[in-house]
Design a protein around this motif. Sequence first.
Motif, mmCIF file in Angstrom:
data_model
loop_
_atom_site.group_PDB
_atom_site.id
_atom_site.type_symbol
_atom_site.label_atom_id
_atom_site.label_comp_id
_atom_site.label_asym_id
_atom_site.label_seq_id
_atom_site.Cartn_x
_atom_site.Cartn_y
_atom_site.Cartn_z
ATOM 1 N N GLN A 90 0.761 -1.135 0.101
ATOM 2 C CA GLN A 90 -0.279 0.075 0.036
ATOM 3 C C GLN A 90 0.888 1.304 0.034
ATOM 4 N N PRO A 91 1.902 1.449 0.827
ATOM 5 C CA PRO A 91 2.532 2.581 0.875
ATOM 6 C C PRO A 91 3.137 2.992 -0.425
ATOM 7 N N LYS A 92 3.249 3.953 -0.965
ATOM 8 C CA LYS A 92 3.680 4.380 -2.656
ATOM 9 C C LYS A 92 5.089 3.892 -2.693
ATOM 10 N N PHE A 93 5.935 4.415 -1.922
ATOM 11 C CA PHE A 93 7.455 4.034 -2.110
ATOM 12 C C PHE A 93 7.724 2.842 -1.940
ATOM 13 N N GLU A 94 7.101 1.899 -0.976
ATOM 14 C CA GLU A 94 7.543 0.520 -1.098
ATOM 15 C C GLU A 94 6.913 -0.410 -2.503
ATOM 16 N N ALA A 95 5.761 0.186 -2.890
ATOM 17 C CA ALA A 95 5.406 -0.262 -4.186
ATOM 18 C C ALA A 95 6.243 0.254 -5.183
ATOM 19 N N LEU A 96 6.803 1.385 -5.252
ATOM 20 C CA LEU A 96 7.766 1.969 -6.112
ATOM 21 C C LEU A 96 9.064 0.762 -6.174
ATOM 22 N N GLU A 97 9.553 0.766 -4.967
ATOM 23 C CA GLU A 97 10.617 -0.276 -4.909
ATOM 24 C C GLU A 97 10.505 -1.621 -5.441
ATOM 25 N N GLU A 98 9.368 -2.041 -5.443
ATOM 26 C CA GLU A 98 8.848 -3.340 -5.783
ATOM 27 C C GLU A 98 8.859 -3.339 -7.344
ATOM 28 N N LEU A 99 8.087 -2.219 -8.044
ATOM 29 C CA LEU A 99 8.042 -1.900 -9.587
ATOM 30 C C LEU A 99 9.528 -1.985 -9.908
ATOM 31 N N ALA A 100 10.438 -1.262 -9.095
ATOM 32 C CA ALA A 100 11.740 -1.306 -9.861
ATOM 33 C C ALA A 100 12.558 -2.586 -9.943
ATOM 34 N N GLY A 101 12.167 -3.454 -9.120
ATOM 35 C CA GLY A 101 12.740 -4.679 -9.076
ATOM 36 C C GLY A 101 12.255 -5.684 -10.279
ATOM 37 N N HIS A 102 11.140 -5.207 -10.832
ATOM 38 C CA HIS A 102 10.572 -5.957 -12.083
ATOM 39 C C HIS A 102 11.043 -5.162 -13.432
ATOM 40 N N LEU A 103 11.021 -3.840 -13.347
ATOM 41 C CA LEU A 103 11.510 -3.111 -14.461
ATOM 42 C C LEU A 103 13.020 -2.484 -14.634
ATOM 43 N N ASP A 104 13.463 -2.502 -13.359
ATOM 44 C CA ASP A 104 15.143 -2.109 -13.234
ATOM 45 C C ASP A 104 15.150 -0.789 -13.573
ATOM 46 N N PHE A 105 14.618 0.113 -12.796
ATOM 47 C CA PHE A 105 15.058 1.581 -12.784
ATOM 48 C C PHE A 105 15.459 2.146 -11.462
ATOM 49 N N ASP A 106 16.104 3.068 -11.389
ATOM 50 C CA ASP A 106 16.624 3.792 -10.107
ATOM 51 C C ASP A 106 15.346 4.682 -9.521
ATOM 52 N N VAL A 107 15.023 4.323 -8.235
ATOM 53 C CA VAL A 107 14.058 4.885 -7.517
ATOM 54 C C VAL A 107 14.356 6.246 -6.905
ATOM 55 N N ALA A 108 15.760 6.554 -7.043
ATOM 56 C CA ALA A 108 16.419 7.518 -6.319
ATOM 57 C C ALA A 108 16.021 8.938 -6.698
ATOM 58 N N VAL A 109 15.601 8.996 -8.130
ATOM 59 C CA VAL A 109 15.038 10.482 -8.421
ATOM 60 C C VAL A 109 13.541 10.715 -7.892
#
Length: 237
Positions: A173-192
């Motif tokens: 549910q938390p947006k940044f947790e979901a973002l980290e999970e998505l980055a694991g599938h699509l391989d992008f840097d969440v730092a931005v």
Amino acid sequence: MTPEKLVEELKKACPTGLKSVVLYGSAAAGDHTGKRSDYNVLVVTEDLGTATLDALSKTAAKWAQAGNPAPLLFTQERLAQATDVFPIELLDIRECHKILHGGNLVAELEIDTKNLRLQLEHELRGKLIRLRQAYLLTGGKPKAVADLMVQSLSTFLVLFRAALRLFGDRVPQPKFEALEELAGHLDFDVAVFRQVQELKDGTQKPKDVAVGELFNTYLKTIECVIDAVDAFIHKGE
């Protein structure tokens, strides 16, 4: 005005036709950040004719003046009919909500995700187009560009969380947790996105950030997600 106070006002304004009031979004997901976040509510009434709208208008205006979006209004029948065109929003509401009044009508919604990819791509591409349009009007001024990213961040995080439904079973549910999970599938840097969040929180100032470079990376990362959604072939289609 708190959500609880809103319910009191709605019950007075609509004493017989108020069927459900549902809190959703960051407050229900545990992402709420006080004065920097608003409250989102869905209101289900017996009917939505002008008499009902007029009865609710004063309360809705006070709610909006407190910095919140106007309530989403549905009848129970119209809510059920909307599941095919609003799968992103209604999946999120169904999975994470708090009932403030009445029955839990959202838990009963039957939502087919086959339209999710199409709505998701439409929303992402539309938001990216408008982001570029708005950038043209900033003149490249760092403060204006930083504000543009800050204002768009929450919308993109919501859409990225919805995109995760296409690629994985776990959707935090938390947006940044979901973002980290998505980055694991699509391989992008969440730092931005974390840096834009720091601008939003005020822990970083635009004058201390290479805003132009940050915005360029912001655009490219959004494009990465859009391309992945575009290329996705839903199972069963």
